[in-house]
Design an enzyme around this catalytic site. Sequence first.
Site, mmCIF file in Angstrom:
data_model
loop_
_atom_site.group_PDB
_atom_site.id
_atom_site.type_symbol
_atom_site.label_atom_id
_atom_site.label_comp_id
_atom_site.label_asym_id
_atom_site.label_seq_id
_atom_site.Cartn_x
_atom_site.Cartn_y
_atom_site.Cartn_z
ATOM 1 N N SER A 32 -8.537 -5.812 -10.149
ATOM 2 C CA SER A 32 -7.210 -5.313 -10.531
ATOM 3 C C SER A 32 -6.348 -6.462 -11.053
ATOM 4 O O SER A 32 -5.609 -6.321 -12.032
ATOM 5 C CB SER A 32 -6.509 -4.675 -9.331
ATOM 6 O OG SER A 32 -6.956 -3.360 -9.122
ATOM 7 N N LYS A 61 0.859 -1.189 0.000
ATOM 8 C CA LYS A 61 0.000 0.000 0.000
ATOM 9 C C LYS A 61 0.885 1.225 0.000
ATOM 10 O O LYS A 61 2.036 1.165 0.437
ATOM 11 C CB LYS A 61 -0.870 0.013 1.267
ATOM 12 C CG LYS A 61 -2.101 0.883 1.161
ATOM 13 C CD LYS A 61 -3.227 0.137 0.480
ATOM 14 C CE LYS A 61 -4.443 1.006 0.269
ATOM 15 N NZ LYS A 61 -5.603 0.194 -0.168
ATOM 16 N N ASP A 106 -7.140 4.424 -4.264
ATOM 17 C CA ASP A 106 -7.776 4.274 -2.948
ATOM 18 C C ASP A 106 -8.373 5.660 -2.671
ATOM 19 O O ASP A 106 -8.632 6.418 -3.623
ATOM 20 C CB ASP A 106 -6.748 3.842 -1.877
ATOM 21 C CG ASP A 106 -7.397 3.368 -0.573
ATOM 22 O OD1 ASP A 106 -7.842 2.220 -0.520
ATOM 23 O OD2 ASP A 106 -7.486 4.165 0.392
#
Length: 445
Positions: free
Chosen positions: A377, A126, A166
């Site tokens: 994804s 992330k 995000d």
Amino acid sequence: MDERLIPVFDEVVTRNPGETEFHQAVREVLESLGPVVTKHPQYTDAAVIRRLCEPERQIIFRVPWTDDTGRVQLNRGFRVEFNSALGPYKGGLRFHPSVYLGIVKFLGFEQIFKNSLSGLPIGGGKGGSDFDPKGRSDAEVMRFCQSFMTELYRHLGEHTDVPAGDIGVGQRELGYLFGQYKRITNRYESGVLTGKGLSWGGSQVRTEATGYGTVFFVDEMLRHTGDSLDGKRVVVSGSGNVAIYAIEKLHELGARVVACSDSGGYVVDEDGIDLDLLKEIKNAQRGRVADYAARRGDAHYVAGGSIWQVPCEIALPCATQNELDGTHAKVLVENGCQIVAEGANMPTTPEAIRFLRDAGVRFAPGKAVNAGGVATSALEMQQNASRDSWTFEHTEARLAEIMRSIHDSALETADEYDVPGDYVAGANIAGFTRVADAMLALGLV
Ligand code: NDP
Ligand code: 2IT
């Protein structure tokens, strides 16, 4: 928590001081793993859980850029490459002023188990920045994204690390990021980012995938008890990518969404949220839900306050972490809520989860419920690798099948460990086992 795992948790807290969201995410997983270490001592012998809690690599970098008045602005960029046992690091980028290392690590940690649960070949990572895109012009967002990518590109690659969106990162930002990556590397490497636009390597359904997948998951929960979404009264928090497409699929399947929100407040529309109007305001105009209320006669807007005051049978938190606390959970129960499913990452506090479950509300965790985004994804990566593009119908059918399989694997694992119906334990254990076995097979790396 099992007493053998307490030292592991204590070590995480000591080694990562002040990162409260990361501690919270680790605790939630470790609380499920007691029975697993009893059954499989090999994981403890090889320190698999300790290793899982330590990112493989953490990158923190300076992001300087100039605003439209020519002033120099400064932000901090992050990418935490958490675990690559199952595939390249995979996970989104978040641009929000609240972003710091603890947020990126909680999200990266969750991503490992979510991606594992999807059954697809993707590791966990992330990233993001404390940059706030709100109120910035397109040109400012572009200069920021170019500066961010100028530093990050050296760590990325279709077989290495593959970011996506995000909070605060949608197709506009991904476009600028991909453009800069392509320019610096002189490679049209489509598989290096996902969530791309359809004309430049994107996949059908990726935009809708997290919201649609969330609803497919809830539909499976209901189907399991012989029920359906038809006629259900639902509250969805947030009004961004996840919330909008959750609302779309809920309406398609016959439910009625009566409220949604943003960080300023919430709107109640008893006739059901008018999605065309919401999309026009949020997507085309980058407006607020207050604007929605102003343009829709019978809807009313509440500034501040809690959207969880609005009575519903199903609550889907789809905004941000810790947005639903113990007090909110109590009100939901009093109002007869039966299901809470997390479209966002870790939106429900531990106290709220305990309260809901004790009151008999069926609770499903984000790492299972919202996995449709990252799963699609992975389907985008698959299409990029084969230079193919699938139809909307085919891709949506794949997403529905993946969500069914995640749901079933969580429930079957819960049965196997004698906690029937416990989606939290089921998702944590199923996600953990796949990645832990791969780590054992790969040796001490
Ligand atoms: P967006 O930026 O599109 O939308 C976020 C929404 O949540 C906005 O309505 C925003 O309101 C609200 N929000 C964000 N931060 C806060 C806050 N601190 N307090 C109150 N409201 C807030 O993001 P997404 O819809 O993509 O993401 C929503 C959640 O879903 C996040 O938890 C994300 O991690 C998770 N998620 C996203 C996936 C994806 O594919 N996009 C995949 C899986 C999970 P405002 O505009 O006022 O800030
Ligand atoms: O939290 C998440 O799963 C995402 N933001 C999506 C990640 C991705 O790589 O699609």
